[in-house]
Motif scaffolding. Structure first.
Motif, PDB file in Angstrom:
ATOM      1  N   LEU A  41     -15.872  -0.891  -1.308  1.00  0.00           N
ATOM      2  CA  LEU A  41     -16.716  -1.852  -0.597  1.00  0.00           C
ATOM      3  C   LEU A  41     -18.210  -1.674  -0.887  1.00  0.00           C
ATOM      4  CD1 LEU A  41     -16.821  -4.185   1.384  1.00  0.00           C
ATOM      5  CD2 LEU A  41     -16.705  -2.560   3.264  1.00  0.00           C
ATOM      6  N   ALA A  42     -18.737  -0.484  -0.645  1.00  0.00           N
ATOM      7  CA  ALA A  42     -20.180  -0.303  -0.776  1.00  0.00           C
ATOM      8  C   ALA A  42     -20.504   1.155  -1.092  1.00  0.00           C
ATOM      9  CB  ALA A  42     -20.882  -0.737   0.513  1.00  0.00           C
ATOM     10  N   PRO A  43     -20.490   1.510  -2.381  1.00  0.00           N
ATOM     11  CA  PRO A  43     -20.739   2.908  -2.762  1.00  0.00           C
ATOM     12  C   PRO A  43     -22.037   3.452  -2.165  1.00  0.00           C
ATOM     13  CG  PRO A  43     -20.150   1.590  -4.699  1.00  0.00           C
ATOM     14  CD  PRO A  43     -20.270   0.635  -3.544  1.00  0.00           C
ATOM     15  N   GLY A  44     -23.095   2.640  -2.240  1.00  0.00           N
ATOM     16  CA  GLY A  44     -24.414   3.110  -1.816  1.00  0.00           C
ATOM     17  C   GLY A  44     -24.565   3.264  -0.317  1.00  0.00           C
ATOM     18  N   TYR A  45     -23.581   2.794   0.459  1.00  0.00           N
ATOM     19  CA  TYR A  45     -23.683   2.944   1.911  1.00  0.00           C
ATOM     20  C   TYR A  45     -23.278   4.339   2.362  1.00  0.00           C
ATOM     21  CZ  TYR A  45     -25.060  -1.771   3.043  1.00  0.00           C
ATOM     22  OH  TYR A  45     -25.781  -2.916   3.177  1.00  0.00           O
ATOM     23  N   ARG A  46     -22.560   5.022   1.526  1.00  0.00           N
ATOM     24  CA  ARG A  46     -22.168   6.403   1.812  1.00  0.00           C
ATOM     25  C   ARG A  46     -21.509   6.538   3.180  1.00  0.00           C
ATOM     26  NH1 ARG A  46     -20.984   7.659  -1.259  1.00  0.00           N
ATOM     27  NH2 ARG A  46     -21.238   9.878  -1.541  1.00  0.00           N
ATOM     28  N   VAL A  47     -20.502   5.726   3.425  1.00  0.00           N
ATOM     29  CA  VAL A  47     -19.762   5.840   4.680  1.00  0.00           C
ATOM     30  C   VAL A  47     -18.339   6.301   4.373  1.00  0.00           C
ATOM     31  CG1 VAL A  47     -18.877   4.643   6.708  1.00  0.00           C
ATOM     32  CG2 VAL A  47     -21.146   4.085   5.837  1.00  0.00           C
ATOM     33  N   GLY A  48     -18.030   7.497   4.821  1.00  0.00           N
ATOM     34  CA  GLY A  48     -16.696   8.051   4.649  1.00  0.00           C
ATOM     35  C   GLY A  48     -16.169   8.543   5.981  1.00  0.00           C
ATOM     36  N   TRP A  49     -14.963   9.117   5.977  1.00  0.00           N
ATOM     37  CA  TRP A  49     -14.420   9.611   7.231  1.00  0.00           C
ATOM     38  C   TRP A  49     -13.355  10.674   7.011  1.00  0.00           C
ATOM     39  CZ3 TRP A  49     -13.655   4.654   5.409  1.00  0.00           C
ATOM     40  CH2 TRP A  49     -12.353   4.288   5.053  1.00  0.00           C
ATOM     41  N   ILE A  50     -13.091  11.396   8.087  1.00  0.00           N
ATOM     42  CA  ILE A  50     -12.024  12.401   8.106  1.00  0.00           C
ATOM     43  C   ILE A  50     -11.144  12.114   9.314  1.00  0.00           C
ATOM     44  CG2 ILE A  50     -11.484  14.874   8.123  1.00  0.00           C
ATOM     45  CD1 ILE A  50     -14.440  15.419   7.488  1.00  0.00           C
ATOM     46  N   ILE A  51      -9.825  12.207   9.118  1.00  0.00           N
ATOM     47  CA  ILE A  51      -8.903  12.278  10.244  1.00  0.00           C
ATOM     48  C   ILE A  51      -8.318  13.688  10.158  1.00  0.00           C
ATOM     49  CG2 ILE A  51      -6.875  11.244  11.353  1.00  0.00           C
ATOM     50  CD1 ILE A  51      -7.523   8.683   9.678  1.00  0.00           C
ATOM     51  N   PRO A  52      -8.928  14.638  10.882  1.00  0.00           N
ATOM     52  CA  PRO A  52      -8.711  16.056  10.554  1.00  0.00           C
ATOM     53  C   PRO A  52      -7.524  16.713  11.238  1.00  0.00           C
ATOM     54  CG  PRO A  52     -10.740  15.729  11.849  1.00  0.00           C
ATOM     55  CD  PRO A  52      -9.967  14.454  11.896  1.00  0.00           C
ATOM     56  N   GLY A  53      -6.701  15.931  11.972  1.00  0.00           N
ATOM     57  CA  GLY A  53      -5.538  16.556  12.608  1.00  0.00           C
ATOM     58  C   GLY A  53      -5.955  17.636  13.575  1.00  0.00           C
ATOM     59  N   LYS A  54      -5.291  18.787  13.511  1.00  0.00           N
ATOM     60  CA  LYS A  54      -5.554  19.819  14.514  1.00  0.00           C
ATOM     61  C   LYS A  54      -6.881  20.543  14.285  1.00  0.00           C
ATOM     62  CE  LYS A  54      -3.008  23.802  12.651  1.00  0.00           C
ATOM     63  NZ  LYS A  54      -1.960  24.773  12.935  1.00  0.00           N
ATOM     64  N   PHE A  55      -7.568  20.229  13.187  1.00  0.00           N
ATOM     65  CA  PHE A  55      -8.850  20.879  12.929  1.00  0.00           C
ATOM     66  C   PHE A  55     -10.032  20.029  13.421  1.00  0.00           C
ATOM     67  CE2 PHE A  55      -5.723  21.984   9.693  1.00  0.00           C
ATOM     68  CZ  PHE A  55      -5.603  23.339   9.929  1.00  0.00           C
ATOM     69  N   ARG A  59       0.849  -1.173   0.000  1.00  0.00           N
ATOM     70  CA  ARG A  59       0.000   0.000   0.000  1.00  0.00           C
ATOM     71  C   ARG A  59       0.891   1.231   0.000  1.00  0.00           C
ATOM     72  NH1 ARG A  59      -2.923   4.064   1.563  1.00  0.00           N
ATOM     73  NH2 ARG A  59      -5.134   3.946   2.112  1.00  0.00           N
ATOM     74  N   PRO A  60       0.617   2.195  -0.902  1.00  0.00           N
ATOM     75  CA  PRO A  60       1.399   3.439  -0.825  1.00  0.00           C
ATOM     76  C   PRO A  60       1.090   4.165   0.477  1.00  0.00           C
ATOM     77  CG  PRO A  60      -0.392   3.628  -2.436  1.00  0.00           C
ATOM     78  CD  PRO A  60      -0.377   2.210  -1.979  1.00  0.00           C
ATOM     79  N   ARG A  61       2.080   4.881   0.989  1.00  0.00           N
ATOM     80  CA  ARG A  61       1.851   5.671   2.195  1.00  0.00           C
ATOM     81  C   ARG A  61       0.904   6.822   1.895  1.00  0.00           C
ATOM     82  NH1 ARG A  61       4.314   3.217   5.996  1.00  0.00           N
ATOM     83  NH2 ARG A  61       6.563   2.886   6.116  1.00  0.00           N
ATOM     84  N   THR A  62       0.539   7.537   2.953  1.00  0.00           N
ATOM     85  CA  THR A  62      -0.285   8.734   2.779  1.00  0.00           C
ATOM     86  C   THR A  62       0.535   9.943   3.216  1.00  0.00           C
ATOM     87  OG1 THR A  62      -1.094   8.691   5.041  1.00  0.00           O
ATOM     88  CG2 THR A  62      -2.320   7.387   3.427  1.00  0.00           C
ATOM     89  N   CYS A  63       0.051  11.133   2.887  1.00  0.00           N
ATOM     90  CA  CYS A  63       0.724  12.343   3.376  1.00  0.00           C
ATOM     91  C   CYS A  63       0.554  12.444   4.890  1.00  0.00           C
ATOM     92  CB  CYS A  63       0.154  13.578   2.691  1.00  0.00           C
ATOM     93  SG  CYS A  63       0.549  13.626   0.942  1.00  0.00           S
ATOM     94  N   LYS A  64      -0.593  11.973   5.367  1.00  0.00           N
ATOM     95  CA  LYS A  64      -0.860  12.012   6.812  1.00  0.00           C
ATOM     96  C   LYS A  64       0.285  11.331   7.578  1.00  0.00           C
ATOM     97  CE  LYS A  64      -3.495  13.005  10.240  1.00  0.00           C
ATOM     98  NZ  LYS A  64      -3.798  14.422  10.422  1.00  0.00           N
ATOM     99  N   TYR A  65       0.852  10.302   6.988  1.00  0.00           N
ATOM    100  CA  TYR A  65       1.937   9.566   7.639  1.00  0.00           C
ATOM    101  C   TYR A  65       3.108  10.488   7.965  1.00  0.00           C
ATOM    102  CZ  TYR A  65       5.838   6.308   8.168  1.00  0.00           C
ATOM    103  OH  TYR A  65       6.922   5.631   8.627  1.00  0.00           O
ATOM    104  N   TYR A  66       3.366  11.470   7.096  1.00  0.00           N
ATOM    105  CA  TYR A  66       4.542  12.348   7.276  1.00  0.00           C
ATOM    106  C   TYR A  66       4.205  13.613   8.057  1.00  0.00           C
ATOM    107  CZ  TYR A  66       6.513   9.280   3.743  1.00  0.00           C
ATOM    108  OH  TYR A  66       6.952   8.174   3.064  1.00  0.00           O
ATOM    109  N   ASP A  67       2.944  13.722   8.474  1.00  0.00           N
ATOM    110  CA  ASP A  67       2.446  14.964   9.070  1.00  0.00           C
ATOM    111  C   ASP A  67       2.756  15.017  10.559  1.00  0.00           C
ATOM    112  OD1 ASP A  67       0.950  17.287   9.494  1.00  0.00           O
ATOM    113  OD2 ASP A  67      -0.885  16.138   9.860  1.00  0.00           O
ATOM    114  N   LYS A  68       3.531  16.012  10.974  1.00  0.00           N
ATOM    115  CA  LYS A  68       3.868  16.133  12.392  1.00  0.00           C
ATOM    116  C   LYS A  68       3.036  17.211  13.095  1.00  0.00           C
ATOM    117  CE  LYS A  68       7.499  13.275  12.354  1.00  0.00           C
ATOM    118  NZ  LYS A  68       6.767  12.443  11.359  1.00  0.00           N
TER     119      LYS A  68
END
Lengths: 479, 479
Positions: free
Chosen positions: B325-339, B302-311
């Protein structure tokens, strides 16, 4: 007792009960009066003993009469004798170090907590909702959809559900086609999409005062300015006031809750709705109509909507199943009138489409007629709970307490002594695992600092009674 | 053939197949070469006949070799011999009377239509998704939740699901707690909430060019200005270009798709991600990282993410299950850091909470380890489809066609002759019940008028082949 003529529309026991209820509220029967025995009642009305008993049982459930062991039934309560209505506009705000946002965060920190007596959350209790039957509709949807509800739904929404929503509009006299309906993820998304469709940051929008804090928050986050209009606790927005505002200011939209406004519980008479639509049509100002409580009426008929009187497509009608069927399903809708294309575009940009499964389940539930049946029971239950809670508040709160008299919905708007700070009361109550919504969060300017909103969504039980008693005690201690 | 040393990580047949694939791409084995028989292969590698057959079967499935009856296996295809990559920036736009919005509306008028060969929609086909197993998770959720998933969910999202998402972050080296995750109604809502958290109307936001049209639309509806940076078709955003832009302009945010950007399919090398995070940290500009395709890699890891390098908590990581997995389930997420706090507030204002049932079902599906298993199969299937579609396009499209070489995701970015108008091609194709996404909709300025995006989410079959053949014919006719 006077004879009554039975109509074929309602159950006979209900008609008997209503007759007695009217006599109580007209003071023909007074507090403490003994009622005729079940046998006498059955003879007088020419009904069976069972029907007579059912009528008393119903009135007892509403808290209007009580049975005393080995003695019979007595009048216990007259709802005409409720305390005065709350004032239209609250006293001057008490200076507060806490921002409205922080107050909301404190009150609604964890709406899923189970160890709290929750008078703050504005939904009917889960035990009033037909969970098992909704589950069956979920199973039906999983089995009968072409792709097990895994694929994207059309961004305008499930076509079967839109048909059902169009059919539902008959209840308020609407003549709507499925193409005019856009499904959303709950009513909150519906309101946000409508606001975005017709306003730009910096625009002015008319709202009721007091109003649901979610509306203020959404407007703030969209950079909109709230112009608050005064509201009568029974008939809602002051239309003369509204017309003056529309004359003077470049208002871009009105966002109102004509039926059972939250928190004050007012219901605009249909005549007022007609006039409201005339006014917004004259000034060409769109009206976002939040009708989320419209089906939860306690009277004989469903109140009309503003959409019903709308000829120019200026009314954007919003609603959802969150207050009447399944809060967690997040299924709402917009009938956006002439703004249909814009609303469809924004919906697509916002969340692409709403979840497929929940829409299909709601569509099935409605299509087999279960919603109407459920609503009948829910209305009865909420009306009974409303009366019970009002009695509880009268019993446990100080005598200077004032209270709204909602004719639908499930919240009471309670005015306390002006010296009391509702947010402080709220934080004190939380220590006792009781949550209430402080008045401050229902206006843009921390007014209503001596008001609280109490939801009667939960059926009356010992916990509820304890909660109200405890609140009464805290209020007296702080007063 | 050279002996290889088997590692214990992969199936042996896969290791044999990969060895042969490498020989083909290195031109050790050339087009038309006869391959050793299954018996000889088994002797050479010291593997069973069955394993040898499986290796050939796998390569045949990818379209790299073919079996000729009574003759044996032959090299059919060398993926190194693909056409040139598309240009970084398209030719000058052809003047068009049709707005981008109208183009999008035409292309995506009905994404649920069943009689269309759909190369326009960017999701894996439903037959690649584990519908029956997801259904089981729905049933589990209905049976085991405290209120049959009818009540509101916590506005931050189902806690079990947040735990699973935190666990999923291990895949890219993330060290995340459930409290740092906010669940949304799909990734589109995630992006919109992030933009609203850190920008105001009129602000500038850096985006890739070309980029997913939904991003441009969302930004337009929020009143934001897109600053487009050029992208390499293989390594993504030009970071020197980015640094210059951040130096010169008061950019408020960057919104990038580091892994398998849509439509060009580029994947930023991890080293570039590290540098990107250094740059945004230097200029204190938050990065919204759309990682929706991150799990759909064709390589070993798996390629890394930018979040990985974020301090500093400047990266707002967004993703969803809609593409995997399931487009119609409309389940997403945010890992928003300091926000985090701002994001939570906006989520609450936006839709209160996301649906309860779909979250609980996804949580259960992940908790029993089914997601990892499913992803393995999905990646293999998509890689195979990618190669098949590329071969199909080479076979049926004109020889001057250029094409991206995605290392993940499920879209191909195809450059046609500069005289060709992709939107015209698209409307012609629709008449033949074939839908493609015209290049014009992937930039703010109708560039890429001779490009099309072709999704290979649907498994290769006769319809797909017919669709590509028909497209090739239409292109030649219009050229």
């Amino acid at each position: 007792m006077a004879k009554i003529k039975f109509s074929s529309e309602d159950h006979i026991y209900m008609q008997v009960a209503e007759g007695i209820e009217k006599m109580i509220s007209d003071d023909v029967l007074r507090l403490g009066d003994k009622l005729p025995s079940v046998r006498v009642l059955s003879d007088e009305y020419g009904i069976s003993m069972g029907t007579a008993f059912q009528a008393y049982y119903h009135l007892e459930g509403k808290g209007l009469i009580e049975s005393r062991p080995k003695s019979g039934y007595y009048v216990r309560f007259n709802q005409r004798r409720f305390p005065a209505l709350p004032k239209t506009v609250g006293a001057f705000p008490i200076a507060s170090d806490v921002s409205i946002k922080d107050m909301i965060a404190t009150v609604y920190k964890d709406i899923t907590a189970v160890d709290v007596i929750n008078f703050a959350i504005g939904v009917p209790a889960v035990e009033l909702l037909p969970a098992a039957k909704i589950n069956k509709s979920v199973l039906h949807a999983l089995r009968h959809s072409k792709d097990h509800c895994i694929g994207y739904e059309h961004f305008q929404g499930n076509i079967e559900l839109r048909k059902q929503i169009a059919r539902l509009a008959f209840n308020w006299g609407g003549n709507i086609t499925p193409d005019e309906v856009v499904i959303t993820t709950g009513c909150m998304e519906a309101l946000v999409i409508c606001l975005r469709a017709i306003t730009k940051p910096g625009d002015m929008v008319v709202v009721e005062k007091p109003a649901y804090f979610g509306i203020y928050q959404a407007m703030e986050s969209l950079g909109l300015k709230a112009v608050e209009i005064s509201c009568d606790p029974e008939t809602g927005p002051d239309l003369d006031n509204l017309e003056k505002i529309l004359q003077q200011f470049p208002v871009k939209a009105c966002l109102l809750v004509p039926n059972f406004s939250n928190p004050i519980g007012s219901c605009m008479p249909d005549e007022n709705k007609r006039r409201l639509v005339e006014i917004i049509t004259k000034y060409n100002t769109p009206l976002i109509e939040d009708d989320i409580y419209g089906e939860l009426y306690f009277g004989k008929n469903r109140p009309r909507t503003c959409k019903y009187y709308d000829k120019k497509g200026l009314v954007m009608h919003c609603s959802s199943f969150s207050k009447s069927l399944a809060p967690g399903y997040r299924v709402g809708w917009i009938i956006p009138g002439k703004f249909l294309d814009t609303v469809k575009q924004i919906k697509m940009m916002h969340t692409l489409s709403s979840p497929t499964l929940t829409q299909a389940a709601m569509a099935h539930f409605l299509s087999i007629g279960r919603y109407e049946y459920h609503l009948k029971n829910l209305r009865k239950a909420l009306h009974t709970q409303c009366l019970k809670y009002m009695q509880g508040i009268m019993q446990y709160f100080p005598t200077d307490t004032k209270m709204s008299r909602p004719q639908g919905g499930f919240v009471l708007w309670v005015e306390l002594n002006p010296t009391l700070n509702a947010y402080k009361l709220c934080t004190e109550a939380l220590k006792h695992h009781i949550s209430i919504a402080p008045g401050q969060i229902f206006s843009a300017s921390s007014h209503y600092s001596n008001y609280v909103r109490i939801s009667y969504g939960k059926p009356w039980n010992e916990d509820v009674e304890y909660g109200l008693m405890m609140l009464g005690r805290l209020i007296k201690k702080m007063g």
